[in-house]
Design a protein around this motif. Structure first.
Motif, PDB file in Angstrom:
ATOM      1  N   CYS A  85       0.820  -1.224   0.000  1.00 33.19           N
ATOM      2  CA  CYS A  85       0.000   0.000   0.000  1.00 33.19           C
ATOM      3  C   CYS A  85       0.848   1.265   0.000  1.00 33.19           C
ATOM      4  CB  CYS A  85      -0.885   0.035   1.239  1.00 33.19           C
ATOM      5  SG  CYS A  85      -2.088  -1.299   1.281  1.00 33.19           S
ATOM      6  N   SER A  86       0.460   2.194  -0.850  1.00 35.59           N
ATOM      7  CA  SER A  86       1.045   3.539  -0.784  1.00 35.59           C
ATOM      8  C   SER A  86       0.221   4.325   0.245  1.00 35.59           C
ATOM      9  CB  SER A  86       0.956   4.219  -2.138  1.00 35.59           C
ATOM     10  OG  SER A  86      -0.417   4.390  -2.467  1.00 35.59           O
ATOM     11  N   ARG A  87       0.672   5.521   0.545  1.00 36.48           N
ATOM     12  CA  ARG A  87      -0.080   6.369   1.483  1.00 36.48           C
ATOM     13  C   ARG A  87      -1.482   6.638   0.944  1.00 36.48           C
ATOM     14  NH1 ARG A  87       0.766   9.679   5.875  1.00 36.48           N
ATOM     15  NH2 ARG A  87      -0.837  11.271   5.930  1.00 36.48           N
ATOM     16  N   LEU A  88      -1.553   6.849  -0.378  1.00 38.32           N
ATOM     17  CA  LEU A  88      -2.850   7.126  -0.999  1.00 38.32           C
ATOM     18  C   LEU A  88      -3.775   5.912  -0.854  1.00 38.32           C
ATOM     19  CD1 LEU A  88      -4.361   9.293  -2.591  1.00 38.32           C
ATOM     20  CD2 LEU A  88      -3.539   8.216  -4.697  1.00 38.32           C
ATOM     21  N   ASP A  89      -3.219   4.697  -1.082  1.00 41.22           N
ATOM     22  CA  ASP A  89      -4.032   3.473  -0.913  1.00 41.22           C
ATOM     23  C   ASP A  89      -4.603   3.426   0.510  1.00 41.22           C
ATOM     24  OD1 ASP A  89      -3.314   2.569  -3.434  1.00 41.22           O
ATOM     25  OD2 ASP A  89      -1.584   1.431  -2.682  1.00 41.22           O
ATOM     26  N   GLU A 105      -5.096   5.940   2.612  1.00 44.22           N
ATOM     27  CA  GLU A 105      -6.129   6.992   2.795  1.00 44.22           C
ATOM     28  C   GLU A 105      -7.453   6.560   2.183  1.00 44.22           C
ATOM     29  OE1 GLU A 105      -4.506  10.640   1.207  1.00 44.22           O
ATOM     30  OE2 GLU A 105      -3.180  10.862   2.946  1.00 44.22           O
ATOM     31  N   CYS A 106      -7.377   5.964   0.984  1.00 44.75           N
ATOM     32  CA  CYS A 106      -8.615   5.545   0.301  1.00 44.75           C
ATOM     33  C   CYS A 106      -9.307   4.429   1.083  1.00 44.75           C
ATOM     34  CB  CYS A 106      -8.320   5.049  -1.120  1.00 44.75           C
ATOM     35  SG  CYS A 106      -7.791   6.374  -2.196  1.00 44.75           S
ATOM     36  N   ALA A 107      -8.502   3.462   1.573  1.00 42.03           N
ATOM     37  CA  ALA A 107      -9.097   2.341   2.314  1.00 42.03           C
ATOM     38  C   ALA A 107      -9.781   2.848   3.576  1.00 42.03           C
ATOM     39  CB  ALA A 107      -8.023   1.313   2.666  1.00 42.03           C
ATOM     40  N   ILE A 108      -9.156   3.822   4.241  1.00 42.21           N
ATOM     41  CA  ILE A 108      -9.741   4.358   5.473  1.00 42.21           C
ATOM     42  C   ILE A 108     -11.010   5.143   5.141  1.00 42.21           C
ATOM     43  CG2 ILE A 108      -9.385   5.985   7.377  1.00 42.21           C
ATOM     44  CD1 ILE A 108      -6.428   5.100   7.357  1.00 42.21           C
ATOM     45  N   ALA A 109     -10.938   5.972   4.078  1.00 43.25           N
ATOM     46  CA  ALA A 109     -12.123   6.762   3.690  1.00 43.25           C
ATOM     47  C   ALA A 109     -13.269   5.813   3.322  1.00 43.25           C
ATOM     48  CB  ALA A 109     -11.780   7.676   2.524  1.00 43.25           C
ATOM     49  N   GLY A 110     -12.941   4.714   2.590  1.00 44.57           N
ATOM     50  CA  GLY A 110     -13.964   3.761   2.148  1.00 44.57           C
ATOM     51  C   GLY A 110     -14.625   3.045   3.315  1.00 44.57           C
ATOM     52  N   SER A 111     -13.863   2.878   4.414  1.00 45.58           N
ATOM     53  CA  SER A 111     -14.436   2.149   5.554  1.00 45.58           C
ATOM     54  C   SER A 111     -15.291   3.070   6.417  1.00 45.58           C
ATOM     55  CB  SER A 111     -13.311   1.553   6.409  1.00 45.58           C
ATOM     56  OG  SER A 111     -12.663   2.605   7.109  1.00 45.58           O
ATOM     57  N   ARG A 158      -3.924   8.525  14.478  1.00 47.84           N
ATOM     58  CA  ARG A 158      -3.326   8.607  15.800  1.00 47.84           C
ATOM     59  C   ARG A 158      -2.198   9.615  15.686  1.00 47.84           C
ATOM     60  NH1 ARG A 158       0.951   5.909  17.425  1.00 47.84           N
ATOM     61  NH2 ARG A 158       1.281   5.811  19.646  1.00 47.84           N
ATOM     62  N   HIS A 159      -2.214  10.630  16.524  1.00 48.02           N
ATOM     63  CA  HIS A 159      -1.365  11.803  16.319  1.00 48.02           C
ATOM     64  C   HIS A 159      -1.589  12.228  14.860  1.00 48.02           C
ATOM     65  CE1 HIS A 159       0.048  10.540  20.128  1.00 48.02           C
ATOM     66  NE2 HIS A 159       0.880   9.622  19.702  1.00 48.02           N
ATOM     67  N   ASP A 160      -0.497  12.351  14.089  1.00 49.25           N
ATOM     68  CA  ASP A 160      -0.702  12.719  12.683  1.00 49.25           C
ATOM     69  C   ASP A 160      -0.659  11.518  11.754  1.00 49.25           C
ATOM     70  OD1 ASP A 160      -1.282  15.318  12.905  1.00 49.25           O
ATOM     71  OD2 ASP A 160       0.799  16.006  12.802  1.00 49.25           O
ATOM     72  N   GLU A 161      -0.582  10.332  12.336  1.00 50.77           N
ATOM     73  CA  GLU A 161      -0.378   9.136  11.528  1.00 50.77           C
ATOM     74  C   GLU A 161      -1.699   8.458  11.202  1.00 50.77           C
ATOM     75  OE1 GLU A 161       2.666   7.334  10.839  1.00 50.77           O
ATOM     76  OE2 GLU A 161       3.586   9.282  11.272  1.00 50.77           O
ATOM     77  N   LEU A 162      -1.774   7.896  10.008  1.00 53.38           N
ATOM     78  CA  LEU A 162      -2.933   7.078   9.670  1.00 53.38           C
ATOM     79  C   LEU A 162      -2.732   5.703  10.308  1.00 53.38           C
ATOM     80  CD1 LEU A 162      -2.976   7.916   5.873  1.00 53.38           C
ATOM     81  CD2 LEU A 162      -4.588   8.734   7.607  1.00 53.38           C
ATOM     82  N   ILE A 163      -3.805   5.134  10.840  1.00 51.97           N
ATOM     83  CA  ILE A 163      -3.683   3.775  11.383  1.00 51.97           C
ATOM     84  C   ILE A 163      -3.935   2.802  10.235  1.00 51.97           C
ATOM     85  CG2 ILE A 163      -4.656   2.098  12.998  1.00 51.97           C
ATOM     86  CD1 ILE A 163      -5.188   4.344  14.913  1.00 51.97           C
ATOM     87  N   TYR A 164      -2.948   1.974   9.942  1.00 51.46           N
ATOM     88  CA  TYR A 164      -3.057   1.086   8.783  1.00 51.46           C
ATOM     89  C   TYR A 164      -4.237   0.135   8.951  1.00 51.46           C
ATOM     90  CZ  TYR A 164      -1.809  -2.203   5.196  1.00 51.46           C
ATOM     91  OH  TYR A 164      -1.851  -3.005   4.082  1.00 51.46           O
ATOM     92  N   PRO A 165      -5.125   0.054   7.944  1.00 52.60           N
ATOM     93  CA  PRO A 165      -6.335  -0.763   8.118  1.00 52.60           C
ATOM     94  C   PRO A 165      -6.139  -2.266   7.892  1.00 52.60           C
ATOM     95  CG  PRO A 165      -6.408   0.416   6.025  1.00 52.60           C
ATOM     96  CD  PRO A 165      -5.124   0.824   6.702  1.00 52.60           C
TER      97      PRO A 165
END
Ligand code: GLU
Length: 313
Positions: free
Chosen positions: A104-108, A110-116, A122-129
């Motif tokens: 997964c890239s960062r964009l992947d 972000e999209c997976a999180i938005a889709g869910s 957490r802080h500024d980090e995306l939590i990997y789904p």
């Protein structure tokens, strides 16, 4: 074994610039604790994140420590030399089905999180789904991640590890006692997610390198800044997965910059002046709650050691 027997402590600076009064606190506290226990004090140069390292900063840090009378008991270890060891630990985790390739890239992400529809930050980090937990689905491997949900792998080895694990490790709920902060708790799976062990640019993550080296150097006690306390549960999970010993932890107070955040180059920290070691030590001791007056570095260190020892009682 008594608390002080076989004590090995360390200071592990990243050579991203010279020490400032904030980073000296961690160096000084780790030295005081090691010496108060009659232990060894090591310095490890954490130069894995090469784009952030500054050429020559390691030498300056070692000179600054020496000017303050803080001399390591063994030659410093450089993480940039230890890639083979990190790879062997990653291989072990892969064999145990506790690490997996992620495409997964960062964009992947972000999209997976938005889709869910979930807010996974957490802080500024995306939590990997956890998208690649069950395979890359045709993508190329970019990074390697630690599987924080021990229920998610069905390999025979993972099942065996689950069967032998303590109940809280099955849920990956880590509880630990910091010597200063007291009882701490974090569910790494839900609060942090499957964290990176080897990055897409091929560099090793801080989490894997620090756990690998603390164990390889026989570190029994970790004393470092409070900004790192939140990393400790990830490191404890890695120690468990790799069958490594758990050191004791003490997260020392931070020096804050004018903006109320941890003092850093970005918020105005000045490099320590090696020509004024007493001034530097004085401000580090103040952050640790000691107001010490002395005429020489040796006298200063003796008084500080006495005070630290008294606080250990
Ligand atoms: N290299 C880390 C830093 O400079 C410290 C690592 C540690 O003490 O565990 O922030």
């Amino acid at each position: 074994m008594s608390d002080s027997e076989g004590y090995v402590g360390r200071f592990a600076p990243s050579p991203t610039g010279p020490l400032h009064s904030g980073s000296l606190v961690a160096a000084f506290a780790s030295w005081l604790d090691a010496k108060a226990h009659g232990g060894q004090w090591l310095v490890r140069i954490e130069d894995v994140d090469t784009p952030r390292c500054i050429a020559g900063a390691d030498k300056i840090i070692l000179q600054q420590l020496a000017a303050c009378g803080l001399h390591p008991d063994a030659p410093p270890v450089y993480q940039s030399q230890r890639s083979n060891h990190y790879q062997s630990l990653l291989d072990q985790l892969i064999t145990q089905s506790q690490a997996y390739a992620c495409g997964c890239s960062r964009l992947d992400i972000e999209c997976a999180i938005a889709g869910s529809g979930q807010k996974r930050r957490r802080h500024d980090e995306l939590i990997y789904p956890g998208t690649c937990r069950n395979g890359l689905n045709g993508k190329n491997a970019r990074s390697w991640r630690f599987l924080t949900d021990s229920q998610a792998s069905n390999s025979p080895l993972a099942q065996e590890i689950r069967a032998q694990a303590a109940p809280d490790s099955v849920a990956n709920n880590v509880t630990w006692t910091d010597r200063l902060l007291g009882q701490q708790q974090q569910n790494v799976c839900s609060e942090v997610g499957d964290f990176v062990l080897k990055r897409a640019d091929g560099l090793w993550s801080y989490q894997l390198a620090v756990v690998a080296d603390d164990a390889a150097q026989g570190v029994t006690h970790i004393v470092r800044g409070q900004d790192l306390a939140d990393n400790t549960p990830r490191q404890i999970l890695l120690q468990r997965a790799l069958g490594l010993p758990h050191p004791q932890y003490l997260h020392a107070p931070l020096v804050l910059g004018t903006n109320g955040e941890k003092l850093s180059k970005q918020n105005g920290a000045q490099a320590l002046d090696s020509g004024q070691p007493l001034l530097a030590l004085h401000s580090a001791a103040l952050a640790l709650g000691y107001h010490i007056r002395a005429d020489s570095v040796t006298e200063f260190l003796n008084v500080a050691l006495h005070a630290w020892r008294a606080d250990l009682q």
